[in-house]
Write a protein that holds these residues in place. Structure first.
Motif, PDB file in Angstrom:
ATOM      1  N   PRO A  13       0.836  -1.169   0.212  1.00 23.64           N
ATOM      2  CA  PRO A  13       0.014  -0.109  -0.016  1.00 23.64           C
ATOM      3  C   PRO A  13       0.976   1.226   0.194  1.00 23.64           C
ATOM      4  CG  PRO A  13      -0.930  -1.782   1.550  1.00 23.64           C
ATOM      5  CD  PRO A  13       0.571  -2.043   1.117  1.00 23.64           C
ATOM      6  N   VAL A  14       0.473   2.108  -0.702  1.00 16.86           N
ATOM      7  CA  VAL A  14       1.134   3.487  -0.861  1.00 16.86           C
ATOM      8  C   VAL A  14       0.330   4.483   0.118  1.00 16.86           C
ATOM      9  CG1 VAL A  14       1.861   5.342  -2.583  1.00 16.86           C
ATOM     10  CG2 VAL A  14       1.812   3.136  -3.047  1.00 16.86           C
ATOM     11  N   PRO A  15       1.096   5.203   1.090  1.00 15.24           N
ATOM     12  CA  PRO A  15       0.202   6.029   1.970  1.00 15.24           C
ATOM     13  C   PRO A  15       0.335   7.278   1.101  1.00 15.24           C
ATOM     14  CG  PRO A  15       2.341   5.620   2.822  1.00 15.24           C
ATOM     15  CD  PRO A  15       2.056   4.728   1.670  1.00 15.24           C
ATOM     16  N   LEU A  16      -0.867   8.159   1.452  1.00 16.41           N
ATOM     17  CA  LEU A  16      -0.968   9.349   0.958  1.00 16.41           C
ATOM     18  C   LEU A  16      -1.315  10.332   1.835  1.00 16.41           C
ATOM     19  CD1 LEU A  16      -3.284   8.419  -2.119  1.00 16.41           C
ATOM     20  CD2 LEU A  16      -0.981   9.044  -2.312  1.00 16.41           C
ATOM     21  N   ARG A  17      -0.483  11.816   1.760  1.00 14.10           N
ATOM     22  CA  ARG A  17      -1.010  12.836   2.656  1.00 14.10           C
ATOM     23  C   ARG A  17      -1.610  14.202   1.933  1.00 14.10           C
ATOM     24  NH1 ARG A  17       0.932  12.835   7.720  1.00 14.10           N
ATOM     25  NH2 ARG A  17       2.657  11.133   8.258  1.00 14.10           N
ATOM     26  N   THR A  18      -2.440  14.686   2.607  1.00 20.68           N
ATOM     27  CA  THR A  18      -3.008  16.017   2.295  1.00 20.68           C
ATOM     28  C   THR A  18      -2.771  16.875   3.254  1.00 20.68           C
ATOM     29  OG1 THR A  18      -5.238  15.874   3.214  1.00 20.68           O
ATOM     30  CG2 THR A  18      -4.778  14.673   1.013  1.00 20.68           C
ATOM     31  N   PRO A  19      -3.106  18.286   3.234  1.00 26.53           N
ATOM     32  CA  PRO A  19      -2.750  19.233   4.374  1.00 26.53           C
ATOM     33  C   PRO A  19      -3.592  18.866   5.788  1.00 26.53           C
ATOM     34  CG  PRO A  19      -3.313  20.270   2.367  1.00 26.53           C
ATOM     35  CD  PRO A  19      -3.618  18.886   2.246  1.00 26.53           C
ATOM     36  N   ARG A  20      -4.837  17.981   5.620  1.00 29.39           N
ATOM     37  CA  ARG A  20      -5.633  17.775   6.965  1.00 29.39           C
ATOM     38  C   ARG A  20      -5.596  16.167   7.089  1.00 29.39           C
ATOM     39  NH1 ARG A  20     -11.198  20.674   6.118  1.00 29.39           N
ATOM     40  NH2 ARG A  20     -11.147  19.457   4.042  1.00 29.39           N
ATOM     41  N   LEU A  21      -5.150  15.532   6.036  1.00 28.09           N
ATOM     42  CA  LEU A  21      -5.434  13.886   6.244  1.00 28.09           C
ATOM     43  C   LEU A  21      -4.276  13.164   5.989  1.00 28.09           C
ATOM     44  CD1 LEU A  21      -8.468  14.356   4.185  1.00 28.09           C
ATOM     45  CD2 LEU A  21      -8.543  14.022   6.402  1.00 28.09           C
ATOM     46  N   PHE A  22      -4.419  11.791   6.328  1.00 27.94           N
ATOM     47  CA  PHE A  22      -3.465  10.916   6.209  1.00 27.94           C
ATOM     48  C   PHE A  22      -4.349   9.740   5.668  1.00 27.94           C
ATOM     49  CE2 PHE A  22      -0.435   7.318   7.700  1.00 27.94           C
ATOM     50  CZ  PHE A  22       0.582   7.593   6.642  1.00 27.94           C
ATOM     51  N   LEU A  23      -3.811   9.397   4.478  1.00 29.79           N
ATOM     52  CA  LEU A  23      -4.436   8.154   4.101  1.00 29.79           C
ATOM     53  C   LEU A  23      -3.699   6.753   3.996  1.00 29.79           C
ATOM     54  CD1 LEU A  23      -5.808  10.804   2.374  1.00 29.79           C
ATOM     55  CD2 LEU A  23      -6.396   9.115   0.756  1.00 29.79           C
ATOM     56  N   THR A  24      -4.042   5.670   4.635  1.00 30.72           N
ATOM     57  CA  THR A  24      -3.432   4.603   4.468  1.00 30.72           C
ATOM     58  C   THR A  24      -4.366   3.240   4.253  1.00 30.72           C
ATOM     59  OG1 THR A  24      -3.918   4.089   6.875  1.00 30.72           O
ATOM     60  CG2 THR A  24      -1.874   5.333   6.314  1.00 30.72           C
ATOM     61  N   ALA A  25      -3.674   1.994   3.877  1.00 31.77           N
ATOM     62  CA  ALA A  25      -4.640   1.187   3.964  1.00 31.77           C
ATOM     63  C   ALA A  25      -5.214   0.899   5.099  1.00 31.77           C
ATOM     64  CB  ALA A  25      -3.848  -0.261   3.312  1.00 31.77           C
ATOM     65  N   PRO A  26      -6.555   0.404   5.349  1.00 26.12           N
ATOM     66  CA  PRO A  26      -7.476   0.098   6.415  1.00 26.12           C
ATOM     67  C   PRO A  26      -6.592  -1.054   7.343  1.00 26.12           C
ATOM     68  CG  PRO A  26      -9.000  -0.112   4.626  1.00 26.12           C
ATOM     69  CD  PRO A  26      -7.425   0.260   4.134  1.00 26.12           C
ATOM     70  N   ALA A  27      -6.310  -0.934   8.547  1.00 29.68           N
ATOM     71  CA  ALA A  27      -5.629  -1.792   9.555  1.00 29.68           C
ATOM     72  C   ALA A  27      -6.529  -2.277  10.280  1.00 29.68           C
ATOM     73  CB  ALA A  27      -4.506  -1.143  10.086  1.00 29.68           C
ATOM     74  N   PRO A  28      -6.331  -3.497  11.009  1.00 33.10           N
ATOM     75  CA  PRO A  28      -7.192  -4.064  12.130  1.00 33.10           C
ATOM     76  C   PRO A  28      -7.454  -3.016  13.169  1.00 33.10           C
ATOM     77  CG  PRO A  28      -5.403  -5.674  11.415  1.00 33.10           C
ATOM     78  CD  PRO A  28      -5.040  -4.574  10.766  1.00 33.10           C
ATOM     79  N   ALA A  29      -6.604  -2.195  13.592  1.00 35.54           N
ATOM     80  CA  ALA A  29      -6.950  -1.096  14.445  1.00 35.54           C
ATOM     81  C   ALA A  29      -8.044  -0.209  13.924  1.00 35.54           C
ATOM     82  CB  ALA A  29      -5.653  -0.320  14.675  1.00 35.54           C
ATOM     83  N   ASP A  30      -8.402  -0.173  12.673  1.00 28.37           N
ATOM     84  CA  ASP A  30      -9.777   0.599  12.292  1.00 28.37           C
ATOM     85  C   ASP A  30     -10.837  -0.168  12.230  1.00 28.37           C
ATOM     86  OD1 ASP A  30      -8.062   2.790  11.223  1.00 28.37           O
ATOM     87  OD2 ASP A  30      -7.169   1.758   9.351  1.00 28.37           O
TER      88      ASP A  30
END
Length: 182
Positions: free
Chosen positions: A4-21
């Motif tokens: 998975p490739v994480p992505l960032r924006t000014p207000r957000l962090f996008l990652t693959a959903p993980a068990p913690a989610d």
């Protein structure tokens, strides 16, 4: 695609959903609008959340389903994904958790995914599909510059199937807001 490739924006962090989610996904998917306008199972169980998270790993490995959990500073804001990636095209899909609606977070996250799709992935076309009447989803697609292409009769999940809107965005299109008369 692989990892998975994480992505960032000014207000957000996008990652693959993980068990913690899983708990946050489960809670968000209790929302009647998510159940009405997306393909999540209804009723939605904690087991559904666990299965979904497991399927995301497979999708990234095969490169056919790339899904990101959208995290704001406070909580899980929603999901954004590129679905059915093949032959230079994919479908953009998203949902917003009830607490995140109206703040532009999903538009911001989807814009980052669109840029990734047309940038590093070198896709040429994205499609957006929604149940006719899902005006909130349509507003996001319009803000991203998608061009309305029509109504697909009884084309979407449901019993009976729902009519669906379709819009497209090409890599060569300007990504400026559009307005539709759907």
């Amino acid at each position: 695609m692989g990892d998975p490739v994480p992505l960032r924006t000014p207000r957000l962090f996008l990652t693959a959903p993980a068990p913690a989610d899983a708990d946050a996904i489960y809670e968000a998917c209790q929302d009647p609008l998510i159940q009405r306008f997306t393909t999540v199972p209804a009723p939605y169980t904690r087991e559904d959340a666990a299965v979904f998270i497991g399927s995301v790993v497979e999708g990234w490995e095969s490169g056919t389903e790339l899904v990101w959990a959208v995290h704001s500073q406070r909580a899980l804001a929603g999901m954004v994904g590129l679905h059915r990636v093949a032959n230079g095209a994919a479908e953009l899909g998203y949902w917003a958790s009830p607490a995140a609606r109206g703040a532009g977070l999903i538009t911001e996250a989807a814009r980052a995914v669109v840029e990734f799709a047309f940038g590093p992935m070198r896709l040429r076309r994205l499609e957006w599909h929604a149940v006719v009447g899902n005006d909130a989803s349509a507003r996001v697609a319009q803000k991203l510059g998608f061009q309305f292409e029509g109504v697909r009769r009884q084309a979407l999940h449901g019993d009976p199937p729902f009519d669906g809107w379709i819009a497209g965005l090409l890599a060569t299109d300007r990504r400026t807001p559009t307005r539709w008369d759907a």
